[in-house]
Design a protein around this motif. Structure first.
Motif, PDB file in Angstrom:
ATOM      1  N   LYS A 156      12.007  36.854   2.904  1.00 56.32           N
ATOM      2  CA  LYS A 156      11.675  35.933   4.000  1.00 56.32           C
ATOM      3  C   LYS A 156      10.223  36.070   4.425  1.00 56.32           C
ATOM      4  O   LYS A 156       9.554  35.084   4.702  1.00 56.32           O
ATOM      5  N   ILE A 157       9.739  37.295   4.471  1.00 56.56           N
ATOM      6  CA  ILE A 157       8.340  37.508   4.844  1.00 56.56           C
ATOM      7  C   ILE A 157       7.419  36.862   3.809  1.00 56.56           C
ATOM      8  O   ILE A 157       6.440  36.209   4.164  1.00 56.56           O
ATOM      9  N   ILE A 158       7.732  37.019   2.539  1.00 56.24           N
ATOM     10  CA  ILE A 158       6.905  36.423   1.485  1.00 56.24           C
ATOM     11  C   ILE A 158       6.933  34.906   1.587  1.00 56.24           C
ATOM     12  O   ILE A 158       5.900  34.250   1.532  1.00 56.24           O
ATOM     13  N   ARG A 159       8.099  34.334   1.766  1.00 55.02           N
ATOM     14  CA  ARG A 159       8.231  32.870   1.783  1.00 55.02           C
ATOM     15  C   ARG A 159       7.743  32.228   3.082  1.00 55.02           C
ATOM     16  O   ARG A 159       7.200  31.131   3.064  1.00 55.02           O
ATOM     17  N   GLN A 160       7.969  32.908   4.220  1.00 50.14           N
ATOM     18  CA  GLN A 160       7.674  32.295   5.520  1.00 50.14           C
ATOM     19  C   GLN A 160       6.440  32.862   6.202  1.00 50.14           C
ATOM     20  O   GLN A 160       6.011  32.340   7.226  1.00 50.14           O
ATOM     21  N   GLY A 161       5.883  33.931   5.662  1.00 47.99           N
ATOM     22  CA  GLY A 161       4.744  34.568   6.302  1.00 47.99           C
ATOM     23  C   GLY A 161       5.210  35.402   7.489  1.00 47.99           C
ATOM     24  O   GLY A 161       6.397  35.503   7.771  1.00 47.99           O
ATOM     25  N   GLY A 162       4.276  35.965   8.169  1.00 47.51           N
ATOM     26  CA  GLY A 162       4.624  36.781   9.317  1.00 47.51           C
ATOM     27  C   GLY A 162       3.426  36.989  10.213  1.00 47.51           C
ATOM     28  O   GLY A 162       2.298  37.177   9.745  1.00 47.51           O
ATOM     29  N   PHE A 163       3.671  36.909  11.491  1.00 46.61           N
ATOM     30  CA  PHE A 163       2.605  37.067  12.470  1.00 46.61           C
ATOM     31  C   PHE A 163       3.112  37.931  13.607  1.00 46.61           C
ATOM     32  O   PHE A 163       4.126  37.603  14.227  1.00 46.61           O
ATOM     33  N   PRO A 164       2.423  39.024  13.894  1.00 47.47           N
ATOM     34  CA  PRO A 164       2.840  39.850  15.027  1.00 47.47           C
ATOM     35  C   PRO A 164       2.565  39.112  16.338  1.00 47.47           C
ATOM     36  O   PRO A 164       1.770  38.164  16.374  1.00 47.47           O
ATOM     37  N   PRO A 165       3.208  39.531  17.399  1.00 46.31           N
ATOM     38  CA  PRO A 165       2.947  38.866  18.682  1.00 46.31           C
ATOM     39  C   PRO A 165       1.519  39.130  19.151  1.00 46.31           C
ATOM     40  O   PRO A 165       0.942  40.179  18.876  1.00 46.31           O
ATOM     41  N   SER A 166       0.972  38.176  19.845  1.00 39.23           N
ATOM     42  CA  SER A 166      -0.351  38.392  20.422  1.00 39.23           C
ATOM     43  C   SER A 166      -0.201  39.231  21.685  1.00 39.23           C
ATOM     44  O   SER A 166       0.831  39.193  22.354  1.00 39.23           O
ATOM     45  N   THR A 167      -1.223  39.982  21.970  1.00 38.94           N
ATOM     46  CA  THR A 167      -1.237  40.816  23.175  1.00 38.94           C
ATOM     47  C   THR A 167      -2.554  40.570  23.905  1.00 38.94           C
ATOM     48  O   THR A 167      -3.476  39.928  23.370  1.00 38.94           O
ATOM     49  N   HIS A 168      -2.658  41.115  25.089  1.00 37.32           N
ATOM     50  CA  HIS A 168      -3.892  40.978  25.861  1.00 37.32           C
ATOM     51  C   HIS A 168      -5.082  41.529  25.081  1.00 37.32           C
ATOM     52  O   HIS A 168      -6.153  40.920  25.034  1.00 37.32           O
ATOM     53  N   ASP A 169      -4.888  42.699  24.458  1.00 31.74           N
ATOM     54  CA  ASP A 169      -5.979  43.331  23.718  1.00 31.74           C
ATOM     55  C   ASP A 169      -6.174  42.752  22.316  1.00 31.74           C
ATOM     56  O   ASP A 169      -7.195  42.997  21.688  1.00 31.74           O
ATOM     57  N   ASN A 170      -5.202  42.030  21.836  1.00 28.70           N
ATOM     58  CA  ASN A 170      -5.284  41.444  20.502  1.00 28.70           C
ATOM     59  C   ASN A 170      -4.694  40.030  20.541  1.00 28.70           C
ATOM     60  O   ASN A 170      -3.609  39.783  20.016  1.00 28.70           O
ATOM     61  N   PRO A 171      -5.398  39.100  21.167  1.00 33.14           N
ATOM     62  CA  PRO A 171      -4.833  37.762  21.368  1.00 33.14           C
ATOM     63  C   PRO A 171      -4.696  36.936  20.089  1.00 33.14           C
ATOM     64  O   PRO A 171      -3.928  35.988  20.061  1.00 33.14           O
ATOM     65  N   ARG A 172      -5.423  37.304  19.051  1.00 35.99           N
ATOM     66  CA  ARG A 172      -5.340  36.562  17.781  1.00 35.99           C
ATOM     67  C   ARG A 172      -5.118  37.551  16.637  1.00 35.99           C
ATOM     68  O   ARG A 172      -6.031  37.808  15.840  1.00 35.99           O
ATOM     69  N   PRO A 173      -3.917  38.102  16.542  1.00 35.93           N
ATOM     70  CA  PRO A 173      -3.673  39.117  15.509  1.00 35.93           C
ATOM     71  C   PRO A 173      -3.700  38.511  14.107  1.00 35.93           C
ATOM     72  O   PRO A 173      -3.456  37.321  13.926  1.00 35.93           O
ATOM     73  N   PHE A 174      -4.019  39.378  13.144  1.00 34.50           N
ATOM     74  CA  PHE A 174      -3.958  38.967  11.747  1.00 34.50           C
ATOM     75  C   PHE A 174      -2.515  38.608  11.423  1.00 34.50           C
ATOM     76  O   PHE A 174      -1.581  39.162  11.983  1.00 34.50           O
ATOM     77  N   GLY A 175      -2.325  37.708  10.490  1.00 36.28           N
ATOM     78  CA  GLY A 175      -0.988  37.346  10.048  1.00 36.28           C
ATOM     79  C   GLY A 175      -0.983  37.103   8.557  1.00 36.28           C
ATOM     80  O   GLY A 175      -2.028  37.002   7.915  1.00 36.28           O
TER      81      GLY A 175
END
Length: 100
Positions: free
Chosen positions: A45-64
């Motif tokens: 599922k991760i390979i097919r759909q990708g994955g993005f961690p939740p954004s946080t105050h200190d990391n509002p645009r996390p890598f995905g």
């Protein structure tokens, strides 16, 4: 393994590393429990759909991770088999039938 390695090198190694060691942008695949789990469904599922961690105050645009929806079931199975048997990972191979 022969089919999965070039897929990994072309689509995964830039972020996850040549030896599955991970980077600032991506988790390590070597020794990763999601990779070696007895059921490969989450990894597929991760390979097919990708994955993005939740954004946080200190990391509002996390890598995905982008989705790789253009891979066939056989290519996804080959990629997973390669990852599950590389860098000290010792998990069973996967077939396309295992991913349904």
């Amino acid at each position: 393994m022969e089919t999965g390695k070039p897929i990994y090198q072309a689509r995964c190694s830039d972020c996850h590393g040549d030896a599955g060691e991970g980077s600032v942008a991506a988790p390590a695949l070597a020794g990763n429990r999601t990779v070696t789990a007895s059921n490969p469904t989450n990894l597929a599922k991760i390979i097919r759909q990708g994955g993005f961690p939740p954004s946080t105050h200190d990391n509002p645009r996390p890598f995905g991770m982008p989705p790789f929806q253009n891979l066939t079931d056989r290519e996804v199975a080959a990629l997973i088999t390669y990852i599950r048997a590389s860098w000290g990972n010792e998990a069973a191979p996967v077939s396309a039938a295992n991913l349904r």
